[in-house]
Design a protein around this motif. Structure first.
Motif, PDB file in Angstrom:
ATOM      1  N   VAL A 234       0.864  -1.176   0.000  1.00  0.00           N
ATOM      2  CA  VAL A 234       0.000   0.000   0.000  1.00  0.00           C
ATOM      3  C   VAL A 234       0.900   1.224   0.000  1.00  0.00           C
ATOM      4  O   VAL A 234       1.742   1.382   0.897  1.00  0.00           O
ATOM      5  N   ASP A 235       0.757   2.047  -1.020  1.00  0.00           N
ATOM      6  CA  ASP A 235       1.641   3.201  -1.219  1.00  0.00           C
ATOM      7  C   ASP A 235       3.111   2.786  -1.176  1.00  0.00           C
ATOM      8  O   ASP A 235       3.971   3.500  -0.646  1.00  0.00           O
ATOM      9  N   GLY A 236       3.401   1.611  -1.725  1.00  0.00           N
ATOM     10  CA  GLY A 236       4.770   1.117  -1.800  1.00  0.00           C
ATOM     11  C   GLY A 236       5.261   0.404  -0.556  1.00  0.00           C
ATOM     12  O   GLY A 236       6.330  -0.221  -0.582  1.00  0.00           O
ATOM     13  N   GLU A 237       4.495   0.439   0.529  1.00  0.00           N
ATOM     14  CA  GLU A 237       4.894  -0.217   1.778  1.00  0.00           C
ATOM     15  C   GLU A 237       4.372  -1.649   1.797  1.00  0.00           C
ATOM     16  O   GLU A 237       3.187  -1.893   1.556  1.00  0.00           O
ATOM     17  N   LEU A 238       5.253  -2.587   2.099  1.00  0.00           N
ATOM     18  CA  LEU A 238       4.839  -3.985   2.183  1.00  0.00           C
ATOM     19  C   LEU A 238       3.953  -4.188   3.414  1.00  0.00           C
ATOM     20  O   LEU A 238       4.394  -3.981   4.546  1.00  0.00           O
ATOM     21  N   ILE A 281      -8.280  -6.618   7.075  1.00  0.00           N
ATOM     22  CA  ILE A 281      -8.920  -6.902   8.352  1.00  0.00           C
ATOM     23  C   ILE A 281      -8.082  -7.845   9.205  1.00  0.00           C
ATOM     24  O   ILE A 281      -8.042  -7.708  10.428  1.00  0.00           O
ATOM     25  N   GLU A 282      -7.397  -8.809   8.583  1.00  0.00           N
ATOM     26  CA  GLU A 282      -6.532  -9.687   9.360  1.00  0.00           C
ATOM     27  C   GLU A 282      -5.353  -8.927   9.957  1.00  0.00           C
ATOM     28  O   GLU A 282      -4.833  -9.291  11.013  1.00  0.00           O
ATOM     29  N   LEU A 283      -4.934  -7.875   9.276  1.00  0.00           N
ATOM     30  CA  LEU A 283      -3.803  -7.071   9.730  1.00  0.00           C
ATOM     31  C   LEU A 283      -4.221  -5.969  10.688  1.00  0.00           C
ATOM     32  O   LEU A 283      -3.370  -5.349  11.328  1.00  0.00           O
ATOM     33  N   GLU A 284      -5.537  -5.700  10.765  1.00  0.00           N
ATOM     34  CA  GLU A 284      -6.077  -4.539  11.481  1.00  0.00           C
ATOM     35  C   GLU A 284      -5.464  -3.241  10.951  1.00  0.00           C
ATOM     36  O   GLU A 284      -5.101  -2.342  11.695  1.00  0.00           O
ATOM     37  N   ARG A 285      -5.406  -3.178   9.606  1.00  0.00           N
ATOM     38  CA  ARG A 285      -4.948  -1.987   8.922  1.00  0.00           C
ATOM     39  C   ARG A 285      -5.977  -1.643   7.848  1.00  0.00           C
ATOM     40  O   ARG A 285      -6.431  -2.530   7.122  1.00  0.00           O
ATOM     41  N   TRP A 286      -6.303  -0.374   7.718  1.00  0.00           N
ATOM     42  CA  TRP A 286      -7.415   0.028   6.873  1.00  0.00           C
ATOM     43  C   TRP A 286      -6.960   0.991   5.782  1.00  0.00           C
ATOM     44  O   TRP A 286      -6.256   1.959   6.045  1.00  0.00           O
ATOM     45  N   ILE A 287      -7.347   0.671   4.558  1.00  0.00           N
ATOM     46  CA  ILE A 287      -7.012   1.542   3.438  1.00  0.00           C
ATOM     47  C   ILE A 287      -7.976   2.724   3.393  1.00  0.00           C
ATOM     48  O   ILE A 287      -9.077   2.665   3.934  1.00  0.00           O
ATOM     49  N   ARG A 288      -7.532   3.803   2.739  1.00  0.00           N
ATOM     50  CA  ARG A 288      -8.349   5.023   2.685  1.00  0.00           C
ATOM     51  C   ARG A 288      -8.136   5.718   1.340  1.00  0.00           C
ATOM     52  O   ARG A 288      -7.152   5.452   0.637  1.00  0.00           O
ATOM     53  N   PRO A 289      -9.089   6.609   0.981  1.00  0.00           N
ATOM     54  CA  PRO A 289      -8.970   7.308  -0.306  1.00  0.00           C
ATOM     55  C   PRO A 289      -7.625   8.007  -0.464  1.00  0.00           C
ATOM     56  O   PRO A 289      -7.083   8.573   0.488  1.00  0.00           O
ATOM     57  N   GLY A 290      -7.094   7.940  -1.677  1.00  0.00           N
ATOM     58  CA  GLY A 290      -5.795   8.526  -1.983  1.00  0.00           C
ATOM     59  C   GLY A 290      -4.671   7.513  -1.966  1.00  0.00           C
ATOM     60  O   GLY A 290      -3.605   7.774  -2.546  1.00  0.00           O
ATOM     61  N   GLN A 291      -4.890   6.362  -1.334  1.00  0.00           N
ATOM     62  CA  GLN A 291      -3.849   5.343  -1.285  1.00  0.00           C
ATOM     63  C   GLN A 291      -3.896   4.448  -2.525  1.00  0.00           C
ATOM     64  O   GLN A 291      -4.936   4.317  -3.175  1.00  0.00           O
ATOM     65  N   THR A 292      -2.757   3.833  -2.819  1.00  0.00           N
ATOM     66  CA  THR A 292      -2.640   2.915  -3.944  1.00  0.00           C
ATOM     67  C   THR A 292      -2.367   1.518  -3.420  1.00  0.00           C
ATOM     68  O   THR A 292      -1.426   1.307  -2.646  1.00  0.00           O
ATOM     69  N   ILE A 300       3.186 -14.410 -11.989  1.00  0.00           N
ATOM     70  CA  ILE A 300       2.102 -13.811 -12.786  1.00  0.00           C
ATOM     71  C   ILE A 300       2.380 -12.328 -12.987  1.00  0.00           C
ATOM     72  O   ILE A 300       2.701 -11.887 -14.086  1.00  0.00           O
ATOM     73  N   GLY A 301       2.255 -11.533 -11.941  1.00  0.00           N
ATOM     74  CA  GLY A 301       2.484 -10.102 -12.064  1.00  0.00           C
ATOM     75  C   GLY A 301       1.760  -9.335 -10.980  1.00  0.00           C
ATOM     76  O   GLY A 301       1.450  -9.893  -9.913  1.00  0.00           O
ATOM     77  N   THR A 302       1.477  -8.077 -11.231  1.00  0.00           N
ATOM     78  CA  THR A 302       0.869  -7.208 -10.234  1.00  0.00           C
ATOM     79  C   THR A 302      -0.494  -6.701 -10.714  1.00  0.00           C
ATOM     80  O   THR A 302      -0.819  -6.730 -11.901  1.00  0.00           O
ATOM     81  N   LEU A 303      -1.271  -6.234  -9.741  1.00  0.00           N
ATOM     82  CA  LEU A 303      -2.568  -5.609  -9.976  1.00  0.00           C
ATOM     83  C   LEU A 303      -2.630  -4.382  -9.080  1.00  0.00           C
ATOM     84  O   LEU A 303      -2.538  -4.498  -7.857  1.00  0.00           O
ATOM     85  N   THR A 304      -2.787  -3.204  -9.683  1.00  0.00           N
ATOM     86  CA  THR A 304      -2.707  -1.956  -8.933  1.00  0.00           C
ATOM     87  C   THR A 304      -3.956  -1.120  -9.159  1.00  0.00           C
ATOM     88  O   THR A 304      -4.384  -0.925 -10.296  1.00  0.00           O
ATOM     89  N   ASN A 305      -4.533  -0.645  -8.058  1.00  0.00           N
ATOM     90  CA  ASN A 305      -5.661   0.284  -8.118  1.00  0.00           C
ATOM     91  C   ASN A 305      -5.483   1.367  -7.073  1.00  0.00           C
ATOM     92  O   ASN A 305      -5.138   1.073  -5.922  1.00  0.00           O
ATOM     93  N   ARG A 306      -5.698   2.602  -7.483  1.00  0.00           N
ATOM     94  CA  ARG A 306      -5.701   3.726  -6.547  1.00  0.00           C
ATOM     95  C   ARG A 306      -7.110   3.951  -6.033  1.00  0.00           C
ATOM     96  O   ARG A 306      -8.080   3.861  -6.775  1.00  0.00           O
TER      97      ARG A 306
END
Length: 317
Positions: A234-238, A281-292, A300-306
């Motif tokens: 998320v935003d480049g952070e593993l 949810i397993e990590l107890e970390r929540w994504i928010r608008p503006g993040q990638t 296979i490869g990657t899948l990216t959505n902002r």
């Protein structure tokens, strides 16, 4: 063989020379997979041709339009861990206190968090909304009905031929290719559905969007799906890493069960479910608008959505 769809037709990755090559006359990925060995032989010839036309992989679009999507759940540890966090964050506080106290006192899993016997007796899946599929690189909107949007890293395959009342062996032969899938989830809605909806926790919690990666690897080239590994950034952070080892059911059994009493066809998508530990949810970390959010599966490869602040649903590009 790794394939992508572009506005000008299919392209294939030339691993030996590190380039992408256009496949003359090929413009339908599912039809290419359905043809099998003859199509792959033509693609190999195109890759080796001295006048091969190189292509820009950045022009890739959604690889195909799913005919349907069935999303399975195969890992007990994911089910237990995500259920525990649903109770902690979205159920009434007394319920979480009871779960927490029991597990601390006994050092065992709270019984109601464990799967029912049906989880082990037969593969479990839900039917997703195949009309709301986003492509790699496309913005994901902010769904108006949730305040707890989450990602799920999943390995998925697309069928290349029909199945009806198939045996596990017959079913395996229908798998055409593998790709990365993000099963977007509304966790607060999922918790409410689980408590109050007679159809269970995958109604409005799961049917508003999925994302599909642009890379599709043919079944013969991918190898053992139970040895796949992947990660989420998320935003480049593993944020997490996981794998597909130890599913409750094999792929043949999953497809045979899905085709029982009905017909599956080329273009139907089968997701194996969330890799354990690879959802917020397993990590107890929540994504928010503006993040990638970037999902990756090795081989296979990657899948990216902002995540956009826009609350208006969009369709795939």
């Amino acid at each position: 063989m790794k394939l992508r769809s572009t506005p000008d037709g299919l392209i294939a990755h030339d691993e030996q020379r590190g380039r992408w090559v256009r496949l003359p006359g090929e413009d339908d990925l599912v039809a290419f997979l359905a043809e099998g060995q003859p199509a792959r032989a033509r693609a190999t010839a195109a890759l080796d041709a001295p006048d091969a036309e190189t292509a820009d992989p950045a022009t890739a679009t959604l690889p195909f339009r799913p005919r349907s999507i069935r999303a399975f759940m195969l890992w007990e540890s994911h089910l237990i861990a995500s259920s525990r966090m649903l109770v902690k964050h979205f159920f009434p506080a007394p319920m979480w206190r009871a779960v927490d106290a029991y597990e601390k006192a006994t050092r065992r899993t709270f019984p109601k968090l464990k799967p029912t016997q049906g989880f082990y007796d037969h593969p479990t899946f839900y039917v997703a909304n195949h009309t709301m599929v986003l492509a790699d690189g496309q913005d994901m909107w902010s769904p108006s009905h949730t305040r707890a949007l989450d990602f799920e890293l999943e390995l998925a395959c697309v069928l290349a031929r029909p199945l009806a009342d198939a045996t596990p062996e017959e079913a395996l032969d229908a798998v055409g290719g593998w790709f990365v899938l993000n099963d977007w989830s509304a966790r607060d809605v999922q918790a409410d559905d689980a408590r109050h909806n007679v159809f269970g926790p995958v109604i409005k919690a799961k049917t508003f969007a999925n994302s599909i990666g642009c890379d599709v690897v043919t079944a013969d080239a991918f190898g053992d799906w139970e040895q796949a590994t992947g990660r989420v950034r998320v935003d480049g952070e593993l944020w997490c890493e996981g794998g597909t080892a130890g599913p409750a059911h094999g792929l043949g059994a999953m497809l045979a069960y899905a085709s029982r009493g009905e017909r599956l066809d080329a273009g139907d998508v089968i997701s194996t479910g969330t890799m354990p530990g690879c959802c917020g949810i397993e990590l107890e970390r929540w994504i928010r608008p503006g993040q990638t959010v970037q999902l990756e599966i090795d081989g296979i490869g990657t899948l990216t959505n902002r995540l956009s602040a826009d609350a208006t649903p969009t369709t795939a590009v």
